[in-house]
Scaffold this motif. Sequence first.
Motif, PDB file in Angstrom:
ATOM      1  N   LEU A 238       9.502   2.315 -10.706  1.00 45.77           N
ATOM      2  CA  LEU A 238       8.643   1.260 -10.173  1.00 45.77           C
ATOM      3  C   LEU A 238       9.447  -0.021  -9.942  1.00 45.77           C
ATOM      4  O   LEU A 238       9.231  -0.728  -8.952  1.00 45.77           O
ATOM      5  CB  LEU A 238       7.473   0.993 -11.124  1.00 45.77           C
ATOM      6  CG  LEU A 238       6.372   2.055 -11.136  1.00 45.77           C
ATOM      7  CD1 LEU A 238       5.429   1.845 -12.312  1.00 45.77           C
ATOM      8  CD2 LEU A 238       5.602   2.047  -9.821  1.00 45.77           C
TER       9      LEU A 238
ATOM     10  N   THR B 222      11.291   0.307  -6.688  1.00 43.14           N
ATOM     11  CA  THR B 222      10.468   0.226  -5.474  1.00 43.14           C
ATOM     12  C   THR B 222      10.063  -1.210  -5.146  1.00 43.14           C
ATOM     13  O   THR B 222       9.686  -1.493  -4.008  1.00 43.14           O
ATOM     14  CB  THR B 222       9.179   1.067  -5.608  1.00 43.14           C
ATOM     15  OG1 THR B 222       8.339   0.520  -6.640  1.00 43.14           O
ATOM     16  CG2 THR B 222       9.483   2.523  -5.894  1.00 43.14           C
TER      17      THR B 222
ATOM     18  N   TRP C  59      -3.919   2.099  -1.413  1.00 43.43           N
ATOM     19  CA  TRP C  59      -2.787   2.656  -2.159  1.00 43.43           C
ATOM     20  C   TRP C  59      -1.636   1.656  -2.260  1.00 43.43           C
ATOM     21  O   TRP C  59      -0.898   1.654  -3.255  1.00 43.43           O
ATOM     22  CB  TRP C  59      -2.316   3.958  -1.509  1.00 43.43           C
ATOM     23  CG  TRP C  59      -3.295   5.071  -1.707  1.00 43.43           C
ATOM     24  CD1 TRP C  59      -4.110   5.629  -0.767  1.00 43.43           C
ATOM     25  CD2 TRP C  59      -3.582   5.742  -2.939  1.00 43.43           C
ATOM     26  NE1 TRP C  59      -4.888   6.604  -1.330  1.00 43.43           N
ATOM     27  CE2 TRP C  59      -4.587   6.704  -2.662  1.00 43.43           C
ATOM     28  CE3 TRP C  59      -3.101   5.624  -4.243  1.00 43.43           C
ATOM     29  CZ2 TRP C  59      -5.109   7.534  -3.641  1.00 43.43           C
ATOM     30  CZ3 TRP C  59      -3.617   6.458  -5.229  1.00 43.43           C
ATOM     31  CH2 TRP C  59      -4.607   7.400  -4.912  1.00 43.43           C
TER      32      TRP C  59
ATOM     33  N   TRP D  64      -0.020   0.503  -5.773  1.00 44.61           N
ATOM     34  CA  TRP D  64       1.425   0.435  -6.039  1.00 44.61           C
ATOM     35  C   TRP D  64       1.829  -0.966  -6.491  1.00 44.61           C
ATOM     36  O   TRP D  64       2.573  -1.132  -7.467  1.00 44.61           O
ATOM     37  CB  TRP D  64       2.200   0.826  -4.778  1.00 44.61           C
ATOM     38  CG  TRP D  64       3.618   0.340  -4.769  1.00 44.61           C
ATOM     39  CD1 TRP D  64       4.656   0.826  -5.510  1.00 44.61           C
ATOM     40  CD2 TRP D  64       4.143  -0.767  -4.024  1.00 44.61           C
ATOM     41  NE1 TRP D  64       5.802   0.093  -5.258  1.00 44.61           N
ATOM     42  CE2 TRP D  64       5.511  -0.879  -4.345  1.00 44.61           C
ATOM     43  CE3 TRP D  64       3.591  -1.654  -3.095  1.00 44.61           C
ATOM     44  CZ2 TRP D  64       6.330  -1.858  -3.787  1.00 44.61           C
ATOM     45  CZ3 TRP D  64       4.409  -2.624  -2.537  1.00 44.61           C
ATOM     46  CH2 TRP D  64       5.756  -2.715  -2.880  1.00 44.61           C
TER      47      TRP D  64
ATOM     48  N   THR E 148       3.170  -1.813 -10.207  1.00 44.98           N
ATOM     49  CA  THR E 148       4.529  -2.330 -10.346  1.00 44.98           C
ATOM     50  C   THR E 148       4.528  -3.652 -11.092  1.00 44.98           C
ATOM     51  O   THR E 148       5.380  -3.902 -11.967  1.00 44.98           O
ATOM     52  CB  THR E 148       5.187  -2.503  -8.966  1.00 44.98           C
ATOM     53  OG1 THR E 148       5.193  -1.233  -8.292  1.00 44.98           O
ATOM     54  CG2 THR E 148       6.612  -3.009  -9.088  1.00 44.98           C
TER      55      THR E 148
END
Length: 199
Positions: free
Chosen positions: A51, A54, A156, A160, A164
């Motif tokens: 995470l 990303t 979504w 995310w 995160t």
Amino acid sequence: MSNRTTEPPNPPTQPNHRTLLNHLTNLDKSLTTTLHTLTKPLIPPILLKLLELTGDGRLWFPLILSLLYSRLRFRLRHQSLLLPLLVGLVTDIAAVGLIKYLVRRPRPAHNSHPMGPTLSVDRFSFPSGHASRVCFIAAFVDLCGEEGLGGPWIGWVWVWALTTAVSRVLFGRHYVFDVVVGSGVGVVNAYFVYRFFRF
């Protein structure tokens, strides 16, 4: 001539705002340590590291730049969003870097995982740059829904981004308040970047 006994002056009292700040800081540290300790046995560090990657600027800057300067951008339906995204990432890193430099809050003591190469201000904790970045991206994409970028997958993107952001506390990188403020900085940045390029 009378001998007057002078009373010692009262010790200076701390201002109320300083006492309140200390109380909030201690509460923040306590909550952060509790969350980190409770979830550490449950969540694999590799997932939290993934995470982290990303939401890293070292991923997003090359990705946006490569899309801007490649032939692939001509096939993208929403290529006009790439430049605002890039500008938003630059303003995000500038705002977060400035606040970190001014506040200089140390990272949590339990931040034991190696961080890799970072900027000098990244040794400071407040606010969270990852939380700011991912919330900027999610909020910007959400705002662009009226430009035809809508769809169920926007939900979504928010999942995310919020996952995160929360992972920064669970991984030991930041305090809760760092993440809350960082997320707010990202959302505000998205709003201003969107309005600037929209109008």
